[in-house]
Motif scaffolding. Structure first.
Motif, PDB file in Angstrom:
ATOM      1  N   LYS A 285       0.872  -1.101  -0.106  1.00  0.00           N
ATOM      2  CA  LYS A 285      -0.032   0.116  -0.065  1.00  0.00           C
ATOM      3  C   LYS A 285       0.784   1.224   0.041  1.00  0.00           C
ATOM      4  N   ASN A 286       2.117   1.266   0.408  1.00  0.00           N
ATOM      5  CA  ASN A 286       3.135   2.228   0.641  1.00  0.00           C
ATOM      6  C   ASN A 286       3.866   2.329  -0.610  1.00  0.00           C
ATOM      7  N   GLY A 287       3.878   1.556  -1.467  1.00  0.00           N
ATOM      8  CA  GLY A 287       4.624   1.618  -2.760  1.00  0.00           C
ATOM      9  C   GLY A 287       5.880   0.575  -2.561  1.00  0.00           C
ATOM     10  N   VAL A 288       5.801  -0.224  -1.647  1.00  0.00           N
ATOM     11  CA  VAL A 288       7.355  -0.779  -1.391  1.00  0.00           C
ATOM     12  C   VAL A 288       7.121  -2.169  -2.262  1.00  0.00           C
ATOM     13  N   LEU A 289       7.457  -1.897  -3.598  1.00  0.00           N
ATOM     14  CA  LEU A 289       7.295  -3.388  -4.543  1.00  0.00           C
ATOM     15  C   LEU A 289       8.461  -3.429  -5.071  1.00  0.00           C
ATOM     16  N   VAL A 290       8.847  -4.492  -5.477  1.00  0.00           N
ATOM     17  CA  VAL A 290       9.991  -4.681  -6.555  1.00  0.00           C
ATOM     18  C   VAL A 290       9.646  -5.777  -7.583  1.00  0.00           C
TER      19      VAL A 290
END
Length: 239
Positions: free
Chosen positions: A203-208
């Motif tokens: 949800k906080n955009g911490v994706l890889v």
């Protein structure tokens, strides 16, 4: 948000599928069989029971470390393969941050401890209050003796958990530091907590991407440490 989460960083193996914070299905196994043998059958079972394929998921999450070097590699490799094939993003979750979620309802100091051998643990400290967690330290490898001194004099109730939880609990109690061991059903690492931690990160955009997903070891593997020790390199320089 649909998440498939994998947990292989410790002795037990688990997987879970969640949707918007709701656990749709989960599986946990601690029988001593290798993770390379048990993980993918668990994943296939969960997807079958939820009538999903990897294409129906939004995120592939994995406990990326710290933890067992072999276990972390297996989990990260499986997550990379699933995400790559389905073209899905990944979330690399701290094993210790996910672990702390097991006892977020128990107010006080949460002492996450995973056995790192040589009287050391992979550790992070959190404060739990009214179901919310505040991180107090980074993930680290620390000697039990140093952890005991850090906790000495802290008046907050202390809950110890993780695959190194009992060892740490017994060490701390012997050192005169009052603490409690988490209940048996909450003391181990599990994929449900990985999924819940991953949802907040996503949800906080911490994706890889699958290509970017990498393990977090905190210190070199045993073979590398032995090589350096033979070369006369101090362990303090590469923890």
């Amino acid at each position: 948000m649909r998440i498939l989460a994998l947990e292989t960083a410790a002795k037990a193996v688990s997987a879970a599928v969640t949707e918007d914070g709701k656990v749709l299905s989960s599986a946990f196994q601690d029988t001593g069989l290798t993770h390379s043998r048990t993980l993918m059958p668990l994943v296939e079972l969960l997807l079958c029971n939820t009538d999903m394929t990897a294409a129906d998921l939004d995120v592939i999450a994995v406990s990326a470390g710290p933890g067992s070097f072999t276990g972390v590699r297996i989990g990260v490799s499986a997550a990379k393969g699933l995400a790559w094939a389905a073209d899905k993003p990944c979330t690399a979750v701290s094993t210790l941050a996910a672990l702390a979620r097991n006892v977020a309802f128990m107010d006080g100091l949460v002492v996450c401890a995973m056995d790192a051998r040589r009287q050391q643990v992979y550790n992070a400290l959190f404060e739990a209050k009214d179901g919310a967690l505040t991180r107090l330290t980074e993930d680290r490898a620390i000697a039990l003796a140093d952890l005991a001194e850090e906790l000495r004099g802290d008046p907050r109730p202390k809950t110890v958990l993780g695959d190194g939880g009992r060892m740490s609990y017994e060490f701390l109690m012997a050192a005169g530091i009052s603490c409690r061991l988490a209940p048996a059903h909450l003391v181990k690492e599990n994929a449900v907590s990985v999924a819940l931690e991953a949802e907040e990160l996503a949800k906080n955009g911490v994706l890889v991407s699958a290509q970017e997903l990498a393990p977090v070891y905190l210190r070199p593997p045993q073979a590398e440490r032995l090589r350096r020790e033979k070369a006369g390199v101090s362990p303090l320089t590469y923890k």
